[in-house]
Motif scaffolding. Structure first.
Motif, PDB file in Angstrom:
ATOM      1  N   UNK A  53       0.810  -1.224   0.000  1.00  0.00           N
ATOM      2  CA  UNK A  53       0.000   0.000   0.000  1.00  0.00           C
ATOM      3  C   UNK A  53       0.842   1.271   0.000  1.00  0.00           C
ATOM      4  N   UNK A  54       2.120   1.136  -0.268  1.00  0.00           N
ATOM      5  CA  UNK A  54       2.971   2.317  -0.332  1.00  0.00           C
ATOM      6  C   UNK A  54       3.863   2.450   0.891  1.00  0.00           C
ATOM      7  N   UNK A  55       4.768   3.434   0.866  1.00  0.00           N
ATOM      8  CA  UNK A  55       5.723   3.582   1.965  1.00  0.00           C
ATOM      9  C   UNK A  55       5.083   4.048   3.271  1.00  0.00           C
ATOM     10  N   UNK A  56       5.607   3.522   4.351  1.00  0.00           N
ATOM     11  CA  UNK A  56       5.255   3.941   5.706  1.00  0.00           C
ATOM     12  C   UNK A  56       6.571   4.071   6.461  1.00  0.00           C
ATOM     13  N   UNK A  57       6.573   4.650   7.653  1.00  0.00           N
ATOM     14  CA  UNK A  57       7.827   4.707   8.409  1.00  0.00           C
ATOM     15  C   UNK A  57       8.468   3.332   8.581  1.00  0.00           C
ATOM     16  N   UNK A  58       7.651   2.284   8.683  1.00  0.00           N
ATOM     17  CA  UNK A  58       8.173   0.929   8.845  1.00  0.00           C
ATOM     18  C   UNK A  58       8.802   0.402   7.560  1.00  0.00           C
ATOM     19  N   UNK A  59       8.154   0.671   6.417  1.00  0.00           N
ATOM     20  CA  UNK A  59       8.574   0.032   5.160  1.00  0.00           C
ATOM     21  C   UNK A  59       9.400   0.934   4.250  1.00  0.00           C
ATOM     22  N   UNK A  60       9.706   2.125   4.687  1.00  0.00           N
ATOM     23  CA  UNK A  60      10.437   3.062   3.832  1.00  0.00           C
ATOM     24  C   UNK A  60      11.718   2.464   3.272  1.00  0.00           C
ATOM     25  N   UNK A  61      12.410   1.665   4.087  1.00  0.00           N
ATOM     26  CA  UNK A  61      13.669   1.078   3.634  1.00  0.00           C
ATOM     27  C   UNK A  61      13.457   0.141   2.452  1.00  0.00           C
TER      28      UNK A  61
END
Length: 205
Positions: A53-61
């Motif tokens: 679903x797009x970047x989040x603080x968790x998945x930004x990397x």
């Protein structure tokens, strides 16, 4: 160090996963030869991916650049380790699912307990424990020696004929996508458990 997958697009994440079989990952005195991996694509194309679903603080990397570690916590008790791949801005990662401890067996056993050698890193959480890494590895390079982890290419690449593929493990969405890859017949590969949807209990009246 030659890492051809560093320049591969996110769309080739399954190819990248296959090429990581036989590679070695080292940290904190333990070295593991990878025998099982699992691929996850990015935004809008893979509902099992954290980046769907797009970047989040968790998945930004996960959105690059390639060659960095993505760690996450599951079930309130385990860390899992992924290697980010694909061009910057394109999310994709490969989960390191299992491997054979080839150096630092005593250290790995100290962390994992008195278990058979084949079980020291047989599963994604066990692999992380054996390496002695945690959240602090998130976002660090796994290829240039600046982080706690170092991933090196296979000394002897695994032949395509020695690789098996099958459904992914532990995900509810897109679990039948055959993006889990392992070295056929290797005893350190984790056991497969097919996803079974939970039945909702009927509401009482």
């Amino acid at each position: 160090m030659d890492h051809p997958w560093l320049t591969a697009p996110a769309a080739d994440v399954a190819w990248t996963a296959r090429t990581l079989l036989g590679a070695e990952v080292a940290a904190n005195g333990v070295r593991i030869r990878l025998t099982e991996v699992e691929a996850y694509a990015g935004t809008g194309v893979d509902p099992a991916s954290h980046a769907h679903r797009g970047p989040t603080p968790r998945t930004e990397v996960m959105f690059g650049p390639a060659g960095y570690a993505y760690t996450y916590f599951v079930f309130g008790m385990h860390w899992c380790l992924n290697v980010v791949c694909g061009d910057e801005g394109e999310a994709a990662a490969v989960l390191l699912r299992a491997g054979e401890v080839i150096d630092g067996v005593d250290l790995a056993r100290k962390r994992r307990g008195e278990v058979p050698d084949r079980d020291l890193a047989r599963g994604p959480a066990r692999l992380v424990v054996a390496l002695g890494v945690d959240a602090s590895a998130n976002g660090t390079s796994v290829v240039d020696g600046t982080g706690p982890l170092l991933l090196t290419p296979p000394t002897h690449p695994v032949a395509p004929s020695a690789v098996s593929a099958g459904p992914r493990v532990g995900v509810a969405a897109a679990h039948d996508v055959p993006w889990r890859f392992w070295i056929t017949g290797d005893p350190t590969v984790s056991p497969y458990r097919r996803h079974v949807p939970r039945r909702r209990r009927p509401s009482g009246r």
